[in-house]
Design an enzyme around this catalytic site. Sequence first.
Site, mmCIF file in Angstrom:
data_model
loop_
_atom_site.group_PDB
_atom_site.id
_atom_site.type_symbol
_atom_site.label_atom_id
_atom_site.label_comp_id
_atom_site.label_asym_id
_atom_site.label_seq_id
_atom_site.Cartn_x
_atom_site.Cartn_y
_atom_site.Cartn_z
ATOM 1 N N GLU A 53 78.274 -12.184 -7.430
ATOM 2 C CA GLU A 53 77.473 -11.296 -6.592
ATOM 3 C C GLU A 53 77.459 -9.884 -7.176
ATOM 4 O O GLU A 53 76.413 -9.225 -7.217
ATOM 5 C CB GLU A 53 78.043 -11.269 -5.177
ATOM 6 C CG GLU A 53 77.318 -10.338 -4.232
ATOM 7 C CD GLU A 53 77.986 -10.243 -2.877
ATOM 8 O OE1 GLU A 53 77.677 -9.292 -2.130
ATOM 9 O OE2 GLU A 53 78.829 -11.108 -2.564
ATOM 10 N N ASP A 57 74.001 -8.190 -8.432
ATOM 11 C CA ASP A 57 73.531 -6.934 -7.854
ATOM 12 C C ASP A 57 73.042 -5.990 -8.945
ATOM 13 O O ASP A 57 71.992 -5.352 -8.815
ATOM 14 C CB ASP A 57 74.665 -6.295 -7.052
ATOM 15 C CG ASP A 57 74.289 -4.942 -6.488
ATOM 16 O OD1 ASP A 57 73.440 -4.891 -5.584
ATOM 17 O OD2 ASP A 57 74.837 -3.932 -6.959
ATOM 18 N N GLU A 129 72.288 -12.737 -4.699
ATOM 19 C CA GLU A 129 72.720 -11.951 -5.849
ATOM 20 C C GLU A 129 73.629 -12.770 -6.758
ATOM 21 O O GLU A 129 73.534 -12.677 -7.995
ATOM 22 C CB GLU A 129 73.442 -10.691 -5.362
ATOM 23 C CG GLU A 129 72.499 -9.683 -4.721
ATOM 24 C CD GLU A 129 73.207 -8.510 -4.110
ATOM 25 O OE1 GLU A 129 72.589 -7.429 -3.982
ATOM 26 O OE2 GLU A 129 74.406 -8.649 -3.744
#
Length: 239
Positions: A53, A57, A129
């Site tokens: 994640e 991102d 993400e």
Amino acid sequence: MSYPSTFLDSTAAFLAHLNIQPRTIDLFHQALTHRSYLNEHSEAPLPDNERLEFLGDAVLAFLAARWLYARLPNEREGTLTRLRAGMVGNERLAQYAAELGIGAALLMGKGEEDGGGRARTRNLSGAFEALLGALYLDQGMDAAYALVEDWFERALAAMQRDHSDKDARSRFQEWSQTALGKTPRYQVLSMTGPEHAPLFTVAAFIDEQCYGTGSGSSKRSAAQAAAQAALDQLGITEE
């Protein structure tokens, strides 16, 4: 590593639905593993999706910046920064993730699932993400871009519509104050739908007279739609 067989099957079906042919399948298993599963199965030596994640991102922010830079060649830095923030915000990502079906594909603990975790904004946006991070590691930046390109176009169009709606609300207030010397008020008439995807209906009033109603996924967007309906009713067009 030992994943439940049902999760392995659902991951394969999910990736096939997205036309992703993984080279390293465990990256995608990790991307779809929520921390709550490991909290309930401490004996399973599996990684959760939080590191992916973090990577996803950063990949998403770069791709959004690159796309906006090419798509809007005359916009200034401040506008591009604002648009990028809107495109990659958690609520917007969760909406896209829900469309892709990520919630159903997640491996998560029973407690989290029973508490509505498969539809929770934070879980959906984080998993998206993580998926993007896995895709980047597995197949590179072009593959990651292919996953989000269409969504970027749709997100930008939605934000531009929202901007027009905000102008409509301002114009309705300007008309009301000029013509009647009064300020409109907005009243929620109803809220329907599930908690994670509500639909609000709002009415625009001046004194006790309703000039228009509108619906939206938030009170604010519904109020903007009501203001536009009032302008339409009054025959006031955008200058």
